[in-house]
Motif scaffolding. Structure first.
Motif, PDB file in Angstrom:
ATOM      1  N   LEU B  26       0.429  -1.253   0.270  1.00 60.65           N
ATOM      2  CA  LEU B  26       0.052   0.015   0.121  1.00 60.65           C
ATOM      3  C   LEU B  26       0.732   1.198   0.269  1.00 60.65           C
ATOM      4  CD1 LEU B  26      -2.850  -0.979   2.189  1.00 60.65           C
ATOM      5  CD2 LEU B  26      -3.073   0.101   0.248  1.00 60.65           C
ATOM      6  N   THR B  27       1.778   1.402   0.993  1.00 59.45           N
ATOM      7  CA  THR B  27       2.548   2.362   0.891  1.00 59.45           C
ATOM      8  C   THR B  27       3.746   2.779  -0.233  1.00 59.45           C
ATOM      9  OG1 THR B  27       3.916   1.496   2.122  1.00 59.45           O
ATOM     10  CG2 THR B  27       3.247   2.370   3.093  1.00 59.45           C
ATOM     11  N   LEU B  28       4.019   1.778  -0.299  1.00 59.73           N
ATOM     12  CA  LEU B  28       4.465   1.707  -1.814  1.00 59.73           C
ATOM     13  C   LEU B  28       3.967   2.096  -2.948  1.00 59.73           C
ATOM     14  CD1 LEU B  28       7.229  -1.084  -1.517  1.00 59.73           C
ATOM     15  CD2 LEU B  28       8.054   1.094  -0.906  1.00 59.73           C
ATOM     16  N   ALA B  29       2.618   2.049  -3.232  1.00 59.09           N
ATOM     17  CA  ALA B  29       1.966   2.018  -3.883  1.00 59.09           C
ATOM     18  C   ALA B  29       1.230   3.759  -4.020  1.00 59.09           C
ATOM     19  CB  ALA B  29      -0.030   1.125  -4.339  1.00 59.09           C
ATOM     20  N   ALA B  30       1.304   3.900  -2.616  1.00 59.77           N
ATOM     21  CA  ALA B  30       0.642   5.344  -2.572  1.00 59.77           C
ATOM     22  C   ALA B  30       2.062   6.319  -2.972  1.00 59.77           C
ATOM     23  CB  ALA B  30       0.514   5.241  -1.727  1.00 59.77           C
ATOM     24  N   ALA B  31       3.287   5.819  -3.326  1.00 53.50           N
ATOM     25  CA  ALA B  31       3.752   6.528  -3.447  1.00 53.50           C
ATOM     26  C   ALA B  31       4.458   6.817  -4.848  1.00 53.50           C
ATOM     27  CB  ALA B  31       5.165   5.641  -2.856  1.00 53.50           C
ATOM     28  N   ILE B  32       4.169   5.830  -5.521  1.00 52.71           N
ATOM     29  CA  ILE B  32       3.798   6.143  -7.494  1.00 52.71           C
ATOM     30  C   ILE B  32       2.738   6.398  -8.304  1.00 52.71           C
ATOM     31  CG2 ILE B  32       4.289   4.053  -9.038  1.00 52.71           C
ATOM     32  CD1 ILE B  32       5.553   2.011  -7.370  1.00 52.71           C
ATOM     33  N   LEU B  33       2.315   6.054  -6.780  1.00 50.01           N
ATOM     34  CA  LEU B  33       0.761   6.522  -7.592  1.00 50.01           C
ATOM     35  C   LEU B  33       0.757   8.302  -6.989  1.00 50.01           C
ATOM     36  CD1 LEU B  33      -1.886   4.525  -6.466  1.00 50.01           C
ATOM     37  CD2 LEU B  33      -0.969   4.725  -8.463  1.00 50.01           C
ATOM     38  N   PRO B  34      -0.199   9.402  -8.066  1.00 50.22           N
ATOM     39  CA  PRO B  34      -0.337  10.448  -8.302  1.00 50.22           C
ATOM     40  C   PRO B  34      -0.787  10.826  -6.486  1.00 50.22           C
ATOM     41  CG  PRO B  34      -1.345   9.911 -10.157  1.00 50.22           C
ATOM     42  CD  PRO B  34      -0.634   8.732  -8.933  1.00 50.22           C
ATOM     43  N   PHE B  35      -0.314  12.083  -6.211  1.00 46.53           N
ATOM     44  CA  PHE B  35      -0.815  13.387  -5.096  1.00 46.53           C
ATOM     45  C   PHE B  35      -2.128  12.345  -4.098  1.00 46.53           C
ATOM     46  CE2 PHE B  35       3.298  15.162  -4.128  1.00 46.53           C
ATOM     47  CZ  PHE B  35       3.415  14.814  -3.394  1.00 46.53           C
ATOM     48  N   TYR B  37      -4.357  10.350  -5.435  1.00 44.75           N
ATOM     49  CA  TYR B  37      -4.955   8.793  -5.506  1.00 44.75           C
ATOM     50  C   TYR B  37      -4.468   9.046  -3.634  1.00 44.75           C
ATOM     51  CZ  TYR B  37      -6.481   8.218  -9.667  1.00 44.75           C
ATOM     52  OH  TYR B  37      -7.303   8.546 -10.751  1.00 44.75           O
ATOM     53  N   ALA B  38      -2.825   9.066  -2.896  1.00 46.49           N
ATOM     54  CA  ALA B  38      -2.225   8.383  -2.578  1.00 46.49           C
ATOM     55  C   ALA B  38      -2.692   9.320  -1.370  1.00 46.49           C
ATOM     56  CB  ALA B  38      -0.889   8.724  -2.444  1.00 46.49           C
ATOM     57  N   ALA B  39      -3.563  10.537  -1.171  1.00 46.33           N
ATOM     58  CA  ALA B  39      -4.187  10.673   0.015  1.00 46.33           C
ATOM     59  C   ALA B  39      -4.516   9.511   0.537  1.00 46.33           C
ATOM     60  CB  ALA B  39      -4.873  12.496  -0.455  1.00 46.33           C
ATOM     61  N   LEU B  40      -5.752   9.029  -0.434  1.00 50.52           N
ATOM     62  CA  LEU B  40      -6.278   8.534  -0.050  1.00 50.52           C
ATOM     63  C   LEU B  40      -6.128   6.957   1.149  1.00 50.52           C
ATOM     64  CD1 LEU B  40      -8.648   7.206  -3.286  1.00 50.52           C
ATOM     65  CD2 LEU B  40      -9.165   8.990  -1.400  1.00 50.52           C
ATOM     66  N   LEU B  41      -4.903   7.192   1.147  1.00 52.93           N
ATOM     67  CA  LEU B  41      -4.635   6.350   2.686  1.00 52.93           C
ATOM     68  C   LEU B  41      -5.056   6.935   3.342  1.00 52.93           C
ATOM     69  CD1 LEU B  41      -0.521   5.804   1.959  1.00 52.93           C
ATOM     70  CD2 LEU B  41      -1.992   4.178   1.486  1.00 52.93           C
ATOM     71  N   LEU B  42      -4.993   8.010   4.038  1.00 53.57           N
ATOM     72  CA  LEU B  42      -5.191   8.620   5.062  1.00 53.57           C
ATOM     73  C   LEU B  42      -7.380   8.353   5.549  1.00 53.57           C
ATOM     74  CD1 LEU B  42      -5.144  10.398   7.901  1.00 53.57           C
ATOM     75  CD2 LEU B  42      -5.879  12.245   6.233  1.00 53.57           C
ATOM     76  N   PRO B  43      -7.747   8.679   4.929  1.00 50.24           N
ATOM     77  CA  PRO B  43      -9.289   8.084   5.403  1.00 50.24           C
ATOM     78  C   PRO B  43      -9.258   6.119   5.706  1.00 50.24           C
ATOM     79  CG  PRO B  43      -9.504   8.663   3.073  1.00 50.24           C
ATOM     80  CD  PRO B  43      -8.092   9.236   3.480  1.00 50.24           C
ATOM     81  N   TYR B  93      -1.230  11.842   2.803  1.00 49.94           N
ATOM     82  CA  TYR B  93      -0.436  10.399   2.836  1.00 49.94           C
ATOM     83  C   TYR B  93       0.610   9.990   4.208  1.00 49.94           C
ATOM     84  CZ  TYR B  93       3.836   7.681   0.735  1.00 49.94           C
ATOM     85  OH  TYR B  93       4.510   6.900   0.636  1.00 49.94           O
ATOM     86  N   VAL B  94       1.030  11.295   4.162  1.00 47.44           N
ATOM     87  CA  VAL B  94       2.297  10.915   5.146  1.00 47.44           C
ATOM     88  C   VAL B  94       1.376  10.732   6.452  1.00 47.44           C
ATOM     89  CG1 VAL B  94       4.264  12.202   6.726  1.00 47.44           C
ATOM     90  CG2 VAL B  94       3.906  12.388   3.750  1.00 47.44           C
ATOM     91  N   SER B  95       0.448  11.570   6.844  1.00 50.50           N
ATOM     92  CA  SER B  95      -0.280  10.745   7.546  1.00 50.50           C
ATOM     93  C   SER B  95      -1.020   8.983   8.159  1.00 50.50           C
ATOM     94  CB  SER B  95      -1.230  11.629   7.837  1.00 50.50           C
ATOM     95  OG  SER B  95      -1.112  13.031   8.428  1.00 50.50           O
ATOM     96  N   GLY B  96      -1.221   8.638   6.751  1.00 50.27           N
ATOM     97  CA  GLY B  96      -1.924   8.117   6.224  1.00 50.27           C
ATOM     98  C   GLY B  96      -0.500   6.926   6.982  1.00 50.27           C
ATOM     99  N   VAL B  97       0.803   6.754   6.074  1.00 51.95           N
ATOM    100  CA  VAL B  97       1.331   5.490   6.634  1.00 51.95           C
ATOM    101  C   VAL B  97       1.495   5.868   7.787  1.00 51.95           C
ATOM    102  CG1 VAL B  97       3.716   5.632   5.914  1.00 51.95           C
ATOM    103  CG2 VAL B  97       2.634   6.858   4.098  1.00 51.95           C
ATOM    104  N   ILE B  98       2.200   6.581   8.993  1.00 51.21           N
ATOM    105  CA  ILE B  98       2.387   6.471   9.772  1.00 51.21           C
ATOM    106  C   ILE B  98       1.051   5.692  10.443  1.00 51.21           C
ATOM    107  CG2 ILE B  98       3.454   8.414  11.559  1.00 51.21           C
ATOM    108  CD1 ILE B  98       3.660  10.040   9.385  1.00 51.21           C
ATOM    109  N   LEU B  99      -0.930   6.020  10.959  1.00 46.69           N
ATOM    110  CA  LEU B  99      -1.034   5.078  11.287  1.00 46.69           C
ATOM    111  C   LEU B  99      -1.510   3.834  10.206  1.00 46.69           C
ATOM    112  CD1 LEU B  99      -4.092   8.221  10.241  1.00 46.69           C
ATOM    113  CD2 LEU B  99      -2.875   7.402  13.101  1.00 46.69           C
ATOM    114  N   LEU B 100      -0.911   4.199   8.855  1.00 48.82           N
ATOM    115  CA  LEU B 100      -0.647   2.166   8.939  1.00 48.82           C
ATOM    116  C   LEU B 100       0.601   1.336   9.864  1.00 48.82           C
ATOM    117  CD1 LEU B 100      -1.196   2.468   5.026  1.00 48.82           C
ATOM    118  CD2 LEU B 100      -3.640   1.540   6.817  1.00 48.82           C
TER     119      LEU B 100
END
Lengths: 247, 192
Positions: B26-35, B37-43, B93-100
């Motif tokens: 998830l985190t790697l995919a989010a890093a590659i995808l546009p911002f 989509y990456a921001a969806l990691l947080l919700p 995105y950053v908050s999502g990664v840390i929370l995960l």
């Protein structure tokens, strides 16, 4: 019955920032196989250093100048590594937090057994037996940091039991325990002693030692002040050290 | 502080290896995808936190907020256009990664986490170091609390240095005593 441990004119001075601090001075004594020996004395009198010399931690892992000779089961400790000595002597530290590092109680007890490359079945059997012996069987999968101080101390003793060494050395095992826990710890030690283990305990509280040990020596300023069986010691301890709680 | 919290949620019962692989994917995919989509990691991370029922401590939320703010500031400083827009997305995105990552730790027993990492190729020596580090965290936390109380009892205000010195001292003392106790049980680095 031969000697489990024999110290011959042992002296040790810690090397601290270029200075030397003498803690043991010409100490000689022996503990027979299967004996329950107690070492008493005030804080800083050299009890811990003396115990650490038994399996070679002093002077191999602790800097300082060492004199004399330590024999364990007739063999010179200086000729053996601390790792080799771990098969003859199990050491329980005063504060269990200094030795507990595993993520579960089971792993903590199994650590030394895994290093000996024992089979999984044997490890499981020994660990379960050791934890049962100290009353921690139901805490096998618990994080040791969540245990009470008394339970941690019992866990440290369980590691020694599982190592199944002929000699168990304990440094003030009841120093931070309540009276009931202390009684339980000494009951465990007494049972181990009856099973043939040589027990050597350093303690500053004479009550438990006097009730359990067959041989007691008192260290004072790095020297042996009094040594002998408890019958011989009773009057000496009471008069010279002001110990009035002995029965 | 983020640490394992026992529970019986789906996430608690999910295999540790699967959780680690999902986290990295998830985190790697989010890093590659546009911002966007990456921001969806947080919700997504907030949803998982809600179902795992392992609430994070206030200090952990503060740390997430501080890092999110930093991620927001980076975009403001380095973007010539739409800095606020990308700042918000980056912070999410950053908050999502840390929370995960927090979720992985709070719902996985430390032992299972280490074993899963070993199964995924972590060398034994590093796994051993990880064990010691994981176990040191709650001990340090307890020590920090004691030092703080001792300082407060003497009328001291919250200052970093009076806290840091006894903490570092106890950390080094523990390291010294632990190494002696490991050797007394037959340990040598070559045995790993």
């Amino acid at each position: 019955m031969g000697e489990a441990v024999e110290l011959q004119n042992v002296g040790f001075a810690y090397a601290q920032n270029g200075f030397s601090k003498s803690v043991l001075k010409n100490v000689s004594f022996s503990v027979g196989k299967g004996e329950f020996a107690g070492i008493m004395g005030k804080t800083g009198c050299g009890k811990t250093t003396l115990l650490l010399a038994l399996n070679g931690i002093v002077p191999k892992l602790v800097k300082g100048s060492f004199q004399g000779k330590v024999l364990v089961e007739g063999k010179d400790v200086s000729q053996k590594s601390v790792q080799e000595m771990s098969t003859r002597i199990a050491y329980v530290f005063q504060d269990p937090n200094d030795q507990i590092f595993s993520l579960t109680a089971f792993e903590e007890v199994a650590f030394a057994l895994k290093l000996r490359k024992l089979g999984e079945k044997e490890i499981k059997k020994r660990v379960e037996n050791a934890l049962r012996a100290v009353g921690l069987h139901e805490f096998q999968q618990q994080d040791p940091t969540t245990l009470s101080q008394g339970q941690k101390q019992k866990l440290a003793i369980a590691t020694a039991i599982a190592m199944d060494t002929p000699i168990i050395v304990l440094d003030e095992p009841i120093a931070s325990l309540d009276y009931e826990s202390a009684k339980h710890v000494y009951a465990i030690l007494k049972k181990l002693n009856k099973q043939g283990k040589t027990i050597i305990v350093a303690e500053h509280d004479p009550e438990f030692l006097y009730a359990n040990a067959s041989k007691i020596l008192v260290l004072d300023g790095g020297k042996i002040a009094v040594e002998g069986s408890k019958t011989v010691l009773k009057s000496k301890l009471m008069s010279e050290f002001g110990l009035r709680r002995l029965k | 502080m983020i640490k394992y919290s026992s529970g019986n949620s789906t996430l608690h019962n999910t295999n540790a290896k699967a959780k680690i692989l999902a986290f990295f994917t998830l985190t790697l995919a989010a890093a590659i995808l546009p911002f966007e989509y990456a921001a969806l990691l947080l919700p997504f991370a907030l949803f998982l936190h809600a179902i795992s029922k392992t609430p994070l401590e206030r200090t952990a939320w503060k740390a997430v907020a501080a890092l999110a703010l930093f991620a927001f500031a980076v975009q403001i400083v380095f973007r010539s256009q739409n800095g606020v827009y990308y700042g918000i997305l980056n912070a999410a995105y950053v908050s999502g990664v840390i929370l995960l990552a927090g979720l992985l730790i709070t719902t996985t027993k430390p032992g299972d986490l280490r074993d899963a990492l070993m199964q995924l190729g972590l060398p034994k020596k590093h796994a051993f170091m990880l064990t010691i580090a994981l176990e040191a965290i709650p001990l340090l936390q307890a020590k920090a609390e004691k030092v703080r109380m001792a300082q407060n009892a003497r009328g001291s205000e919250r200052k970093l240095m009076p806290m840091l010195v006894p903490l570092l001292h106890s950390l080094f003392e523990r390291a010294k005593k632990l190494s002696i106790s490991l050797e007394a049980r037959g340990f040598s680095p070559e045995k790993l």
